[in-house]
Motif scaffolding. Sequence first.
Motif, PDB file in Angstrom:
ATOM      1  N   ALA A 153       0.843  -1.193   0.000  1.00  0.00           N
ATOM      2  CA  ALA A 153       0.000   0.000   0.000  1.00  0.00           C
ATOM      3  C   ALA A 153       0.874   1.238   0.000  1.00  0.00           C
ATOM      4  CB  ALA A 153      -0.896   0.002   1.232  1.00  0.00           C
ATOM      5  N   PRO A 154       0.523   2.282  -0.786  1.00  0.00           N
ATOM      6  CA  PRO A 154       1.358   3.484  -0.867  1.00  0.00           C
ATOM      7  C   PRO A 154       1.579   4.160   0.486  1.00  0.00           C
ATOM      8  CG  PRO A 154      -0.318   3.470  -2.593  1.00  0.00           C
ATOM      9  CD  PRO A 154      -0.640   2.347  -1.674  1.00  0.00           C
ATOM     10  N   SER A 155       0.634   4.005   1.420  1.00  0.00           N
ATOM     11  CA  SER A 155       0.749   4.694   2.694  1.00  0.00           C
ATOM     12  C   SER A 155       1.577   3.929   3.719  1.00  0.00           C
ATOM     13  CB  SER A 155      -0.652   4.953   3.269  1.00  0.00           C
ATOM     14  OG  SER A 155      -1.342   3.717   3.444  1.00  0.00           O
ATOM     15  N   LEU A 163      20.697  10.329   5.870  1.00  0.00           N
ATOM     16  CA  LEU A 163      19.736  10.415   6.970  1.00  0.00           C
ATOM     17  C   LEU A 163      18.972  11.736   6.962  1.00  0.00           C
ATOM     18  CD1 LEU A 163      21.826   9.035   9.982  1.00  0.00           C
ATOM     19  CD2 LEU A 163      19.926   7.868   8.855  1.00  0.00           C
ATOM     20  N   ALA A 164      19.637  12.790   6.530  1.00  0.00           N
ATOM     21  CA  ALA A 164      19.068  14.139   6.600  1.00  0.00           C
ATOM     22  C   ALA A 164      18.351  14.556   5.320  1.00  0.00           C
ATOM     23  CB  ALA A 164      20.172  15.147   6.919  1.00  0.00           C
ATOM     24  N   GLN A 165      18.238  13.691   4.341  1.00  0.00           N
ATOM     25  CA  GLN A 165      17.618  14.077   3.073  1.00  0.00           C
ATOM     26  C   GLN A 165      16.169  14.497   3.274  1.00  0.00           C
ATOM     27  OE1 GLN A 165      16.375  10.577   0.441  1.00  0.00           O
ATOM     28  NE2 GLN A 165      17.820   9.583   1.855  1.00  0.00           N
ATOM     29  N   PRO A 166      15.680  15.468   2.499  1.00  0.00           N
ATOM     30  CA  PRO A 166      14.280  15.886   2.613  1.00  0.00           C
ATOM     31  C   PRO A 166      13.343  14.736   2.264  1.00  0.00           C
ATOM     32  CG  PRO A 166      15.572  17.474   1.350  1.00  0.00           C
ATOM     33  CD  PRO A 166      16.437  16.264   1.514  1.00  0.00           C
ATOM     34  N   LEU A 167      12.236  14.639   2.991  1.00  0.00           N
ATOM     35  CA  LEU A 167      11.248  13.597   2.739  1.00  0.00           C
ATOM     36  C   LEU A 167       9.955  14.218   2.230  1.00  0.00           C
ATOM     37  CD1 LEU A 167      11.640  11.350   5.935  1.00  0.00           C
ATOM     38  CD2 LEU A 167      12.773  11.113   3.726  1.00  0.00           C
ATOM     39  N   PRO A 168       9.244  13.526   1.344  1.00  0.00           N
ATOM     40  CA  PRO A 168       7.913  14.004   0.946  1.00  0.00           C
ATOM     41  C   PRO A 168       7.009  14.102   2.169  1.00  0.00           C
ATOM     42  CG  PRO A 168       8.657  12.210  -0.485  1.00  0.00           C
ATOM     43  CD  PRO A 168       9.631  12.283   0.662  1.00  0.00           C
ATOM     44  N   PRO A 169       6.056  15.018   2.162  1.00  0.00           N
ATOM     45  CA  PRO A 169       5.208  15.231   3.344  1.00  0.00           C
ATOM     46  C   PRO A 169       4.459  13.983   3.803  1.00  0.00           C
ATOM     47  CG  PRO A 169       4.938  17.020   1.781  1.00  0.00           C
ATOM     48  CD  PRO A 169       5.767  15.985   1.090  1.00  0.00           C
ATOM     49  N   ASP A 170       4.161  13.071   2.867  1.00  0.00           N
ATOM     50  CA  ASP A 170       3.362  11.897   3.229  1.00  0.00           C
ATOM     51  C   ASP A 170       4.211  10.664   3.535  1.00  0.00           C
ATOM     52  OD1 ASP A 170       4.290  11.552   0.675  1.00  0.00           O
ATOM     53  OD2 ASP A 170       2.432  10.684  -0.110  1.00  0.00           O
ATOM     54  N   GLN A 171       5.532  10.830   3.620  1.00  0.00           N
ATOM     55  CA  GLN A 171       6.406   9.681   3.845  1.00  0.00           C
ATOM     56  C   GLN A 171       6.832   9.593   5.308  1.00  0.00           C
ATOM     57  OE1 GLN A 171      10.609   8.574   2.004  1.00  0.00           O
ATOM     58  NE2 GLN A 171       8.965   8.307   0.506  1.00  0.00           N
ATOM     59  N   HIS A 172       6.797   8.381   5.858  1.00  0.00           N
ATOM     60  CA  HIS A 172       7.114   8.118   7.263  1.00  0.00           C
ATOM     61  C   HIS A 172       8.172   7.027   7.311  1.00  0.00           C
ATOM     62  CE1 HIS A 172       5.563   6.493  11.408  1.00  0.00           C
ATOM     63  NE2 HIS A 172       6.669   7.187  11.536  1.00  0.00           N
ATOM     64  N   TRP A 173       9.350   7.341   7.842  1.00  0.00           N
ATOM     65  CA  TRP A 173      10.441   6.373   7.959  1.00  0.00           C
ATOM     66  C   TRP A 173      10.506   5.826   9.379  1.00  0.00           C
ATOM     67  CZ3 TRP A 173      15.571   8.061   5.132  1.00  0.00           C
ATOM     68  CH2 TRP A 173      15.326   8.163   3.758  1.00  0.00           C
ATOM     69  N   PRO A 215       8.562  13.798  13.482  1.00  0.00           N
ATOM     70  CA  PRO A 215       7.722  12.586  13.501  1.00  0.00           C
ATOM     71  C   PRO A 215       7.821  11.748  12.230  1.00  0.00           C
ATOM     72  CG  PRO A 215       6.382  14.572  13.230  1.00  0.00           C
ATOM     73  CD  PRO A 215       7.765  15.034  13.565  1.00  0.00           C
ATOM     74  N   GLN A 216       8.359  12.314  11.146  1.00  0.00           N
ATOM     75  CA  GLN A 216       8.525  11.526   9.918  1.00  0.00           C
ATOM     76  C   GLN A 216       9.713  10.573   9.984  1.00  0.00           C
ATOM     77  OE1 GLN A 216       8.339  15.095   7.071  1.00  0.00           O
ATOM     78  NE2 GLN A 216       7.607  13.413   5.795  1.00  0.00           N
ATOM     79  N   ARG A 217      10.630  10.779  10.922  1.00  0.00           N
ATOM     80  CA  ARG A 217      11.854   9.978  11.001  1.00  0.00           C
ATOM     81  C   ARG A 217      11.952   9.380  12.400  1.00  0.00           C
ATOM     82  NH1 ARG A 217      15.339  12.779   6.974  1.00  0.00           N
ATOM     83  NH2 ARG A 217      14.369  14.770   6.488  1.00  0.00           N
ATOM     84  N   VAL A 218      11.714   8.103  12.513  1.00  0.00           N
ATOM     85  CA  VAL A 218      11.706   7.429  13.812  1.00  0.00           C
ATOM     86  C   VAL A 218      12.866   6.438  13.869  1.00  0.00           C
ATOM     87  CG1 VAL A 218      10.410   5.923  15.360  1.00  0.00           C
ATOM     88  CG2 VAL A 218       9.220   7.706  14.057  1.00  0.00           C
ATOM     89  N   ALA A 219      13.735   6.611  14.852  1.00  0.00           N
ATOM     90  CA  ALA A 219      14.899   5.739  15.030  1.00  0.00           C
ATOM     91  C   ALA A 219      14.745   4.933  16.302  1.00  0.00           C
ATOM     92  CB  ALA A 219      16.188   6.560  15.076  1.00  0.00           C
TER      93      ALA A 219
END
Length: 304
Positions: free
Chosen positions: A18-20, A69-79, A183-187
């Motif tokens: 799923a895309p999400s 690690l610091a690259q910009p992420l699309p608004p809808d992307q969650h790592w 919140p988009q980048r969770v380690a």
Amino acid sequence: MATRVTAPATAQGSQRIAPSAPHLLGCDFSSSPSQRKPIVVAQGQAIAGQVQLTGLQYFHSLDAWGQWLAQPLPPDQHWIGAFDLPFGLPRELVQTLGWPLQWHDCIAHYQSLTRAHIRDTFAAFCAARPAGSKLAHRATDGPAGSSPSMKWVNPPVAYMLHAGLPYLLAARWHLPGLHTGHPQRVALEGYPGLLAREVLGRRSYKSDNPIQQTPARQQARAELLTALEQGHTRLGLCLQLTPEQRATLLADGSGDRLDAVLCLLQAAWASTRHAAGDALYGLPATLDPLEGWIITAPPPPCPV
């Protein structure tokens, strides 16, 4: 410099993602990466209990890894990533040394030290303690079976913390239970040995020494991969691989690629906990906010 090896969007027998779905990462870390031993990142996605490996990426320097690690992420992307390096030091060690007892202040102090200073300080700490209890341990070490995060040799996990954590913080990664980031980048702190031992016990499946990369260790890797593909671990997840991916993981006698994939599965498990409403991604609510906790390690006993 980073090298990326990608895989087809779907593996044989897997379901379409799923895309999400969160973008999952598993990182086998090196405090001194090189062409011979890079940092390895396994990437993937999960759906309905299936974890699909979508690519392996290699970083030959800390700065290259940090830039990624610091690259910009699309608004809808969650790592969501599980990283094989410690996120904290033993409370007993920190108290004995008189270092700050708040995580941020302690890590800032630790980052200001040189490796030589860390080695000498930790060696002096051990020298003052009785035989059999030289090293201080975190609460998670027992359930996870992990090396103390103050250990500076075989493996040098103290240097891994010192080298890796600053890049995660600089890139604003969120460390649940320890540090509020983006919140988009969770380690999460991963540990591949925890999952490997569930299948293999104490049998070795890897070695950095080519002479010790034996058929017996290759057989152990084959058994481990089969168990992961069939979902025969307490995580309840099945690893999806193409034949080419499986051959790559099997052929790597160092185990670095397989370790990254083991961390990927730990990240996938954490993502299922978060999807069920757990803000700590499966970490125990009683974790020590100075020491941290290894994801998927059994929780500590509840206080009486």
